[in-house]
Structure formats: C-alpha cells, structure tokens
Design an enzyme around this catalytic site. Sequence first.
Site, mmCIF file in Angstrom:
data_model
loop_
_atom_site.group_PDB
_atom_site.id
_atom_site.type_symbol
_atom_site.label_atom_id
_atom_site.label_comp_id
_atom_site.label_asym_id
_atom_site.label_seq_id
_atom_site.Cartn_x
_atom_site.Cartn_y
_atom_site.Cartn_z
ATOM 1 C CG ASP A 104 -7.309 9.125 -7.468
ATOM 2 O OD1 ASP A 104 -6.323 9.773 -7.486
ATOM 3 O OD2 ASP A 104 -7.970 9.200 -6.518
ATOM 4 C CG HIS A 119 -2.023 1.185 -2.090
ATOM 5 N ND1 HIS A 119 -2.973 1.506 -1.200
ATOM 6 C CD2 HIS A 119 -1.033 1.061 -1.344
ATOM 7 C CE1 HIS A 119 -2.752 1.198 0.141
ATOM 8 N NE2 HIS A 119 -1.453 0.926 0.084
#
Length: 245
Positions: A104, A119
């Site tokens: 995010d 990731h």
Amino acid sequence: MTFPPELIALLRGTVKPVALTGAGVSQESGLRTFRDAQVGLWAQYKPEDLASPEAFRRDPKLIWDWYAWRREAVKAVRPNAGHYALVEIEKLVPEFTLITQNVDGLHRMAGSNNVLELHGNIQRVRCSECYTFAETWDDDTGSVPRCKLCGGLLRPDVVWFGEALRREQLESAVEAARMCDAFFSIGTSGVVQPAASLAYAARNRGAVVVEINAEPTPLTVKANYAFQGKSGETLPELVKAVWNL
Ligand code: APR
C-alpha cells in the site's frame, strides 16, 4: 501497556534494528487484512483466484479490476500512529531497516525512507511481458490496458502467489535480518514465506525478537517478547517507553 524493564534497556541500546510489517499495520488506516476471520480479504476471496499468474492468464480483466478497486481503497486512506512510530524509530537509531509485505505504500507516505517493499507496490503498474513500468494508461476501453512499447497486458507490480520475490529486495531483507540486534514482527500472521522466516533468521543470530500483533501467530511462542494489541497503539507506547518521546 507495560513493557519489561529489561526489554526497554535492551532496545535503548539497539543500533541495528529491523521491523517486518504486514497487513495488520495498515488495518487501523482502514485497509483490510488478508487472513482475519470474516473481515480478511482471503476470508471472502480465494488467493489463487485473484493473486496468481494463472488467475491473470485466465481472466486478466477480473484481476485488473480487482486491483483497481484495491488501488482506489489505498488512495483513500492515510498512515496511522503505527506507521508514524516506525518513522520515529528510523530517526532515533543509527541503522534501521523496515521490511514490509504491504503493497500500500503507507510506510513511505508516513515518512519512512529505508523501506524494502518485499511484495511490491500496488500503485506501480508494469507490463506483464516486457516488465516496462507504465506511468499512465487508458482505463476507459473496457479491457485491460496494454503496454505502449510491446502491446503486452499491464498488471500491478506486486508479487503474486507462485512468483519469486525480486532478488535484490530479498537478499537485502535476509542480510538485514541476519545482522540486526532487534527484530520486530508487527501486524503479520507470519505464514507467508519467505518473509515469515526472517524472524527466525534474526533469532538464530542472537537478535531479540519482539512481536506486536492483534492475535497469536506461530511466532508468538518463539519470540523473546510478544505483545498482543493493535500496532497503532502498542508501537507508539513502546517508542515512548524506550526513547522517552
Ligand atoms: N494491529 C496489529 N495486528 C493486527 C491488527 C492491528 N491493528 N489488525 C490485524 N492484525 C493482525 C491479525 O491478527 C493478523 O495476524 O495482523 C495479521 C495480518 O495477517 P495477514 O492478514 O495474514 O496479513 P500478512 O501477514 O501481511 O499477509 C502476508 O499474504 O496474501 C498475502 O501478499 C499478501 O503480503 C500479504 C501476505
């Protein structure tokens, strides 16, 4: 929350800490975790249906749309007190490495600089064929946008199940975990490899392992200290207790 005096003393002397974060750290910003019962994304969807290269090959539009929905959810939120506490640690200790499984971007938005996004990042988009990053794309065609260079389908620059992590990122994370003197595992269920093994790499090399998580995980019984609570509350309290902030 009260913290054992010997932990406070130990953390006061840390010069090379590492923190590994997961979806729980962003929960108090309003983002959904993955594995929490009922509210986690994987309680509603199957990872292999939405977060794998096979799923993208099968139905690229479904996957593109799902990530577009998550991208919008991320754009609507802001970092919370847990993110900011980690920014403080970076300012207070000589060498702090933040390793996150979160895509995010909230750690950077909060102000953390030394961040390894294991990731990937959901706001970055790249070609699924030639890996070229795309800054802009046409979302109004009703189909998945294509790479301006090679015509391949665009996809989010995140690591899907079955895909390898970017090598340099992983090597830096392993090195940081092996060399650290304190390792914090925060807001992660600790079941996704290779991230989950980092705490054990740190522990085996003598680092003190501290977990902060809303519920017990496989690491809880192996950590030197485990605190059950919200990261947005517990982390600022810990930073205050250790560094008198
Ligand atoms: N504070 C601290 N911990 C929290 C909070 C909170 N406010 N809210 C939830 N948690 C805990 C949950 O109890 C859970 O143990 O955070 C953990 C989140 O675990 P997951 O949902 O499994 O997320 P994560 O560990 O980041 O998942 C790893 O799995 O699907 C993939 O790629 C995805 O990066 C993700 C990876």
